[in-house]
Design an enzyme around this catalytic site. Sequence first.
Site, PDB file in Angstrom:
ATOM      1  N   HIS A  27     -15.188  -8.845   1.240  1.00 14.35           N
ATOM      2  CA  HIS A  27     -14.159  -9.710   1.823  1.00 14.35           C
ATOM      3  C   HIS A  27     -14.283 -11.141   1.292  1.00 14.35           C
ATOM      4  O   HIS A  27     -13.302 -11.749   0.860  1.00 14.35           O
ATOM      5  CB  HIS A  27     -14.293  -9.697   3.356  1.00 14.35           C
ATOM      6  CG  HIS A  27     -13.404 -10.688   4.027  1.00 14.35           C
ATOM      7  ND1 HIS A  27     -13.824 -11.965   4.342  1.00 14.35           N
ATOM      8  CD2 HIS A  27     -12.099 -10.623   4.368  1.00 14.35           C
ATOM      9  CE1 HIS A  27     -12.813 -12.620   4.880  1.00 14.35           C
ATOM     10  NE2 HIS A  27     -11.760 -11.834   4.908  1.00 14.35           N
ATOM     11  N   SER A  33      16.395 -42.560 -11.337  1.00 14.62           N
ATOM     12  CA  SER A  33      15.200 -41.800 -10.976  1.00 14.62           C
ATOM     13  C   SER A  33      15.221 -41.642  -9.461  1.00 14.62           C
ATOM     14  O   SER A  33      15.292 -42.638  -8.736  1.00 14.62           O
ATOM     15  CB  SER A  33      13.938 -42.531 -11.410  1.00 14.62           C
ATOM     16  OG  SER A  33      12.817 -41.764 -11.051  1.00 14.62           O
ATOM     17  N   GLY A  48      -7.995  -7.560   4.164  1.00 12.79           N
ATOM     18  CA  GLY A  48      -8.885  -7.673   5.318  1.00 12.79           C
ATOM     19  C   GLY A  48      -8.302  -8.353   6.536  1.00 12.79           C
ATOM     20  O   GLY A  48      -8.960  -8.470   7.561  1.00 12.79           O
ATOM     21  N   MET A  82      -5.517  -7.509   8.355  1.00 14.30           N
ATOM     22  CA  MET A  82      -4.987  -6.620   9.405  1.00 14.30           C
ATOM     23  C   MET A  82      -5.914  -5.416   9.558  1.00 14.30           C
ATOM     24  O   MET A  82      -6.933  -5.324   8.894  1.00 14.30           O
ATOM     25  CB  MET A  82      -3.546  -6.230   9.076  1.00 14.30           C
ATOM     26  CG  MET A  82      -2.604  -7.413   9.218  1.00 14.30           C
ATOM     27  SD  MET A  82      -0.915  -6.992   8.831  1.00 14.30           S
ATOM     28  CE  MET A  82      -0.994  -6.623   7.098  1.00 14.30           C
ATOM     29  N   ARG A 140      -3.655   2.822   8.497  1.00 15.42           N
ATOM     30  CA  ARG A 140      -3.900   1.534   7.823  1.00 15.42           C
ATOM     31  C   ARG A 140      -2.648   0.682   7.798  1.00 15.42           C
ATOM     32  O   ARG A 140      -1.535   1.201   7.736  1.00 15.42           O
ATOM     33  CB  ARG A 140      -4.313   1.760   6.359  1.00 15.42           C
ATOM     34  CG  ARG A 140      -5.608   2.489   6.144  1.00 15.42           C
ATOM     35  CD  ARG A 140      -5.695   2.909   4.682  1.00 15.42           C
ATOM     36  NE  ARG A 140      -6.886   3.688   4.413  1.00 15.42           N
ATOM     37  CZ  ARG A 140      -7.945   3.237   3.737  1.00 15.42           C
ATOM     38  NH1 ARG A 140      -7.949   2.017   3.269  1.00 15.42           N
ATOM     39  NH2 ARG A 140      -8.987   4.003   3.526  1.00 15.42           N
ATOM     40  N   LYS A 182       0.834  -1.210   0.000  1.00 13.51           N
ATOM     41  CA  LYS A 182       0.000   0.000   0.000  1.00 13.51           C
ATOM     42  C   LYS A 182       0.866   1.257   0.000  1.00 13.51           C
ATOM     43  O   LYS A 182       0.651   2.177  -0.791  1.00 13.51           O
ATOM     44  CB  LYS A 182      -0.918  -0.020   1.227  1.00 13.51           C
ATOM     45  CG  LYS A 182      -1.930   1.114   1.240  1.00 13.51           C
ATOM     46  CD  LYS A 182      -2.993   0.904   2.310  1.00 13.51           C
ATOM     47  CE  LYS A 182      -3.915  -0.188   1.880  1.00 13.51           C
ATOM     48  NZ  LYS A 182      -4.930  -0.589   2.755  1.00 13.51           N
ATOM     49  N   TYR A 208      14.165 -34.767 -16.445  1.00  8.96           N
ATOM     50  CA  TYR A 208      12.708 -34.689 -16.351  1.00  8.96           C
ATOM     51  C   TYR A 208      12.258 -34.783 -14.894  1.00  8.96           C
ATOM     52  O   TYR A 208      13.016 -35.198 -14.010  1.00  8.96           O
ATOM     53  CB  TYR A 208      12.045 -35.813 -17.170  1.00  8.96           C
ATOM     54  CG  TYR A 208      12.275 -37.201 -16.610  1.00  8.96           C
ATOM     55  CD1 TYR A 208      11.436 -37.734 -15.620  1.00  8.96           C
ATOM     56  CD2 TYR A 208      13.332 -37.999 -17.058  1.00  8.96           C
ATOM     57  CE1 TYR A 208      11.658 -38.997 -15.100  1.00  8.96           C
ATOM     58  CE2 TYR A 208      13.550 -39.262 -16.541  1.00  8.96           C
ATOM     59  CZ  TYR A 208      12.706 -39.757 -15.560  1.00  8.96           C
ATOM     60  OH  TYR A 208      12.917 -41.005 -15.035  1.00  8.96           O
ATOM     61  N   CYS A 263      10.809 -39.001  -9.270  1.00  4.01           N
ATOM     62  CA  CYS A 263       9.451 -39.547  -9.377  1.00  4.01           C
ATOM     63  C   CYS A 263       8.727 -39.578  -8.033  1.00  4.01           C
ATOM     64  O   CYS A 263       7.691 -40.206  -7.908  1.00  4.01           O
ATOM     65  CB  CYS A 263       9.481 -40.936  -9.996  1.00  4.01           C
ATOM     66  SG  CYS A 263      10.367 -42.132  -8.990  1.00  4.01           S
ATOM     67  N   ARG A 289      -2.777  -1.542  -6.245  1.00  4.60           N
ATOM     68  CA  ARG A 289      -1.887  -2.689  -6.029  1.00  4.60           C
ATOM     69  C   ARG A 289      -2.209  -3.723  -7.099  1.00  4.60           C
ATOM     70  O   ARG A 289      -3.257  -3.646  -7.752  1.00  4.60           O
ATOM     71  CB  ARG A 289      -2.072  -3.273  -4.630  1.00  4.60           C
ATOM     72  CG  ARG A 289      -3.463  -3.804  -4.359  1.00  4.60           C
ATOM     73  CD  ARG A 289      -3.634  -4.274  -2.927  1.00  4.60           C
ATOM     74  NE  ARG A 289      -5.016  -4.644  -2.653  1.00  4.60           N
ATOM     75  CZ  ARG A 289      -5.510  -4.847  -1.452  1.00  4.60           C
ATOM     76  NH1 ARG A 289      -4.741  -4.696  -0.386  1.00  4.60           N
ATOM     77  NH2 ARG A 289      -6.766  -5.193  -1.255  1.00  4.60           N
TER      78      ARG A 289
END
Length: 883
Positions: A457, A775, A107, A109, A98, A28, A862, A842, A341
């Site tokens: 909210h 692997s 919402g 804080m 704020r 902010k 991979y 994997c 923002r």
Amino acid sequence: MEGKRYVYFFGNGHADGNGNMKDLLGGKGAGLAEMTNVGLPVPPGFTISTEVCAIYYGNDKNLPEYIINEIEESLSKLESILGQKLGDRENPLLVSVRSGAKISMPGMMDTILNLGLNDETVEGLKNLTSNSRFAYDCYRRFIQMFSDVVLGIDKSKFERIIDRKKEEKGIKLDTEFTAEDLLELIDEFKNFVKKEGKSFPQNVKEQLYMAIEAVFESWNNQRAIEYRKIHKIPDDLGTAVNVQTMVFGNMGEDSGSGVGFTRNPSTGEKEFYGEFLPNAQGEDVVAGIRTPYKLDELKKIMPEVYEQLKEITEKLERHYKDMQDFEFTIQRGKLYMLQTRTGKRTGQAAVRVACDMVDEGLITEQEAVLRVFPEYIDQLLHPVFDENQEFKVIAKGLPASPGAASGKIVFFADDAVELAKNGEPVILVRLETSPDDIHGMKASEGILTARGGMTSHAAVVARGMGIPCVAGSSNITVDEDEKVLITPDGKKYREGDYISLDGGKGEVYEGFLKKRNPDLKSGYFKRFMDICDKFRKLGVRTNADVPEDAKLAREFGAEGIGLCRTEHMFFAPERLPHVQAMILAETKEEREKQLEKLLPMQREDFIGIFKAMDGYPVTIRTLDPPLHEFLPKREELMVEIAVMKERGEDENKINEKEKLLSRVEELHEMNPMLGHRGCRLGITYPEITKMQARAILEAACICKKEGIDVKPEIMIPLVGKVEELKAQKEVVLEVAEDVFKEQGVDVKFLIGTMIEIPRAALTADEIAKEAEFFSFGTNDLTQTTFGYSRDDAGKFIKIYLEKGILKEDPFAVLDVDGVGKLIKIGIEKGRYTRENLKVGICGEHGGEPSSVEFCHRVGMNYVSCSPYRVPIARLAAAQAAVK
């Protein structure tokens, strides 16, 4: 601290900070500084940096004198620019206080508006504006907000006083209160605060410092901690505090407040999107108490302001090169910008905005790849309602967050958490949600609110979490005390009843509806994934044991199978008796007889998988789990035998069961995860490996004859010494020779191993003499490196995370410092011996974004993950390459 700055001023077209200083000024504060620097109408003020938050907590929750001095200097500068003074009876300065962290936490804080009002300054405000109703409205709001945020008195208690006053006066809306009504409310509020054992301060400086400290305190309130946990935001970032001159949206019908987005945050469509309320302050819009108007209405009421707002926000989007979420206030026809923002968005919107901005020339394809977070892709893979069923619409609202959800109705956040713990899907139904509901929202499949708009909210938080939400369904009645939802036709739905909702359409349906997988083969999703594939270096395979999973993974873009677990095929009901008979066999011949019965079944499995993966490699792991997993549990057998004896059942049947129990006891191990499993089974019973190798290679030959391009890779699990791999490799090669002769066709195949024992990683140079690929089985490698049993670690891992001993669950996010070092050693040593060694992963980590990034860094070929995580791995691999 001499020479170091902790407070940053903004105003009169110049700011001490800028938009790149989010670490210090929070999102902010950085936005306010940047808007000031580019000449937008921003009320002046100052930002107390995030560093002060840490200093406050480190200084026994006190602000040191050198910081108070800086705050006082900035306050004096603000007063001299405006010609107003905090606490002045004639011309009082009023400010908002704020929060504002580096990462937006909507919402979570606290905010305090109209600070600087007391019994004297409210009269000054009244005389200045010649509007007593407005002045008293600001004061009653301030007492309510300050008492809630700073003094800790629940705001709903003040709402009840307001509701009683409305009844007494026979009115419905706050805006219908007269100045006299509001004056009465102020007295009632102050008396109520006293009754609660608190004291509302008349000293305005005391108000200011109490408010600043309360905002710092709110960094560690329960809902903020919960939100950080959900979104993996570090606890040590801290919040900044923004002290800004008040502008008033509640001065009459030529005033108002609103919030908006430069594009639709649900769909990503390029439209001017938002809401506003005339004669209202900012919190009225987001609190969801009054349902706001769409921004289009502003065009009718104040066309010039609307055009100015549109022009400013388009300029902001071009400046930041991203969708903006903005707040504004109109005071007597003059527009002020209070925030900009980066806008929170759904997965659908994120993908569309990224593609559209590339087309508009705002960003490059590489920037587009970095714009879409992996969790956004996860949202897009969620199922949608199957159209082939009956939909009974029981209510409609605003399409606040897309997605399909079905579950049991609950009315309170704590109940949602409890039911979800037991595996029950829930829909949280509220009049409106508040930040305190965050834990219940997270536990819910979907959210329905009776009040609030698209920027309330509930809507903002649900979109951020990817939870379907229908907001502002104003034609339903929600009685939270009675735990009942009443639809417009008068039908009652109680807690525990099933409902479904479509957050993309804003519709609520009766009952539990069936879902299907979404279509991902076209549109923005396909285009975005194609962009990702341009940049990634890592291949992405899937873990799949059946042809259906293999086909699904191919649709999601998998380039082969990195792990096919053969044991899952053994658990099928028609196969389990043969598997159990093989385990119970006392001679090799008996075992081979049972394996002969299993051979055609396994062969068919592999034929199906090779066909689904035509042209792509398929890595098949030979049998891994200990044999006792295929037999009934010891305790269950003992009970069963006792009951059979009690009933006097057939002796032969009892003998069979006792023989089974005896074998179960023989196979019982104190630590099965480190016991007789993996290659150890194949070495003890080579006939098992023979049968599996034959099934794989016969299937490959059959498919090759049918024109399928097969690429089998046979993987031997749990190797710790090269001699183990050598022994199993010899068995496979011997079978291959026989099969190719019998089938009259040769198939190229590889033999490799899973690296899942620390010793294998440390001696990888030896193992690579025999292995054609590695692997990394990171589930077991994590288990054996930490010495944590995966099945039992749940008892303490949660506590380790809470105490900060672990930053992440190592079974979910790869432990780069420990397990990662072993992987690095394994790759380097393996490739020292065999330069072109193919290396993959994997374990579950193959689809976790930060783990995929690590795999890219250490040079793997991979990653392999479950089908639904394939697109996430493709994105994570592209992001790793672009970074």
